[in-house]
Design an enzyme around this catalytic site. Structure first.
Site, PDB file in Angstrom:
ATOM      1  N   ASN A 130       0.730  -1.113  -0.139  1.00 46.39           N
ATOM      2  CA  ASN A 130      -0.209  -0.116   0.035  1.00 46.39           C
ATOM      3  C   ASN A 130       0.995   1.363  -0.052  1.00 46.39           C
ATOM      4  O   ASN A 130       1.991   1.275   0.861  1.00 46.39           O
ATOM      5  CB  ASN A 130      -0.766   0.007   1.277  1.00 46.39           C
ATOM      6  CG  ASN A 130      -2.097  -1.193   1.166  1.00 46.39           C
ATOM      7  OD1 ASN A 130      -2.072  -1.770   0.344  1.00 46.39           O
ATOM      8  ND2 ASN A 130      -2.717  -1.245   2.271  1.00 46.39           N
ATOM      9  N   ASP A 181      -0.465   4.103   0.840  1.00 43.00           N
ATOM     10  CA  ASP A 181      -1.106   5.145   1.879  1.00 43.00           C
ATOM     11  C   ASP A 181       0.024   5.150   3.070  1.00 43.00           C
ATOM     12  O   ASP A 181       0.680   4.228   3.369  1.00 43.00           O
ATOM     13  CB  ASP A 181      -2.607   4.851   1.981  1.00 43.00           C
ATOM     14  CG  ASP A 181      -2.583   3.482   2.829  1.00 43.00           C
ATOM     15  OD1 ASP A 181      -2.033   3.251   4.060  1.00 43.00           O
ATOM     16  OD2 ASP A 181      -3.462   2.528   2.274  1.00 43.00           O
ATOM     17  N   HIS A 230       5.923  -0.819  -2.687  1.00 43.72           N
ATOM     18  CA  HIS A 230       5.626   0.151  -3.985  1.00 43.72           C
ATOM     19  C   HIS A 230       5.611   1.550  -3.808  1.00 43.72           C
ATOM     20  O   HIS A 230       4.911   2.210  -4.447  1.00 43.72           O
ATOM     21  CB  HIS A 230       3.894  -0.643  -4.291  1.00 43.72           C
ATOM     22  CG  HIS A 230       3.944  -1.971  -4.688  1.00 43.72           C
ATOM     23  ND1 HIS A 230       2.828  -2.613  -4.869  1.00 43.72           N
ATOM     24  CD2 HIS A 230       4.929  -3.004  -5.223  1.00 43.72           C
ATOM     25  CE1 HIS A 230       3.126  -3.888  -5.310  1.00 43.72           C
ATOM     26  NE2 HIS A 230       4.465  -3.922  -5.633  1.00 43.72           N
ATOM     27  N   CYS A 280      12.758  13.064  -7.129  1.00 45.52           N
ATOM     28  CA  CYS A 280      12.897  13.893  -8.339  1.00 45.52           C
ATOM     29  C   CYS A 280      13.661  12.774  -9.395  1.00 45.52           C
ATOM     30  O   CYS A 280      14.542  12.157  -9.006  1.00 45.52           O
ATOM     31  CB  CYS A 280      13.950  14.690  -7.822  1.00 45.52           C
ATOM     32  SG  CYS A 280      14.770  15.680  -9.068  1.00 45.52           S
ATOM     33  N   CYS A 293      11.997  20.335  -7.184  1.00 40.13           N
ATOM     34  CA  CYS A 293      12.647  19.608  -6.199  1.00 40.13           C
ATOM     35  C   CYS A 293      13.491  20.730  -5.461  1.00 40.13           C
ATOM     36  O   CYS A 293      14.400  21.280  -5.740  1.00 40.13           O
ATOM     37  CB  CYS A 293      13.689  18.790  -7.082  1.00 40.13           C
ATOM     38  SG  CYS A 293      14.924  17.961  -6.094  1.00 40.13           S
ATOM     39  N   THR A 319      -4.486  -9.035   0.209  1.00 40.96           N
ATOM     40  CA  THR A 319      -4.168  -8.896  -1.135  1.00 40.96           C
ATOM     41  C   THR A 319      -4.394 -10.135  -2.142  1.00 40.96           C
ATOM     42  O   THR A 319      -4.662 -11.154  -1.681  1.00 40.96           O
ATOM     43  CB  THR A 319      -2.350  -8.718  -0.933  1.00 40.96           C
ATOM     44  OG1 THR A 319      -1.938  -8.625  -2.514  1.00 40.96           O
ATOM     45  CG2 THR A 319      -2.129  -9.854  -0.272  1.00 40.96           C
ATOM     46  N   ALA A 334     -10.868  -7.364   7.198  1.00 41.14           N
ATOM     47  CA  ALA A 334      -9.695  -7.218   7.989  1.00 41.14           C
ATOM     48  C   ALA A 334      -9.765  -6.461   9.268  1.00 41.14           C
ATOM     49  O   ALA A 334      -9.023  -6.950  10.258  1.00 41.14           O
ATOM     50  CB  ALA A 334      -8.759  -6.386   7.158  1.00 41.14           C
TER      51      ALA A 334
END
Ligand code: OAD
Length: 227
Positions: free
Chosen positions: A88, A90, A105, A113, A132, A172, A215
């Protein structure tokens, strides 16, 4: 006991963040190749920025649910014996108090950058004019892993899997590699394997044991059996 937990979008579903492949999932509304690949970004950066800006806004507004809090408690109880891996992007595990989650991920709340490789925390919108702070280039992108790119921290994750006594997959679908292959790696090194999901997945048969249900209920109940 050494534990590796891998979580996916199902962990955050009850916080109001959509999953990818369920009915009404993000990949039923968006073309993955347009918004989650380097080629898609090169072809239409504004579309990709808008996609991740919307997801970042949703994530900022969302609250952790009982499953995030339970995993944060598990981390506190097990310390280094737990490797907490998430697909995730988040930050709900962190906002529930977890400090060690490995975001394989990437993270929505971080900008990367493309020019100098600098990363910085980023909670607002990102676009082609964002600058940046390290090199001054207008070359920032969401710090997320796109299809065709290599997930982050794989060395650490495989090292933990090699030593695992128990591998647990939470929320998942097991459709995306390399994460989908972790259960087999764990199995090969002799770890027990457990799948926690709302419903059976295509890979359910690869696990020694399954717990079915939302969950927010199943994860706290399972954590209670460990600590
Ligand atoms: P998916 O959308 O593929 O799968 C979500 C899983 O969560 C499904 O197996 C659901 O049954 C389960 N689920 C849904 N609600 C749940 C709940 N309340 N409690 C427990 N389980 C629930 O999402 P991921 O497997 O996370 O990658 O997807 C993997 C990767 O594909 C993502 O990280 C993302 C995506 O494309 C990238 O963008 C690189």
């Amino acid at each position: 006991m050494k534990l590796v937990v891998l979580s996916g979008a199902g962990l955050s579903a009850e916080s109001g963040l959509g999953t990818f492949r369920d009915k009404d999932g993000l990949w039923t509304k968006y073309d993955l190749s347009e918004v989650a690949t380097p080629e898609g970004f090169a072809a239409d950066p504004d579309k990709v920025f808008a996609f991740y800006n919307a997801r970042r806004r949703n994530a900022v507004e969302a609250q952790p649910n009982a499953a995030h809090y339970a995993l944060a408690e598990l981390e506190k109880a097990l310390g280094d014996d737990l490797t907490l891996v998430t697909q995730n992007v988040d930050d709900l595990l962190e906002r529930a108090g977890a400090t060690s989650a490995i975001h394989m991920h990437g993270e929505l709340m971080s900008a990367l950058c493309s020019e100098c490789g600098h990363r910085e925390p980023w909670r607002g919108d990102l676009d082609a004019t964002s600058v940046c702070n390290a090199c001054g280039a207008r070359a920032l992108r969401p710090d997320v892993v796109w299809f065709g790119e290599t997930p982050y921290h794989l060395d650490r994750i495989y090292a933990a899997l090699e030593e695992a006594d128990l591998f647990v997959s939470i929320g998942t679908s097991g459709e995306v590699y390399p994460a989908a292959g972790f259960v087999q790696t764990a199995d090969q090194v002799g770890a027990k394997t457990l799948e926690i999901n709302l419903a059976p997945t295509d890979g359910s048969r690869l696990f020694d044991r399954r717990i079915l249900g939302p969950a927010s209920e199943t994860v706290p109940a399972w954590v209670k059996t460990l600590i």
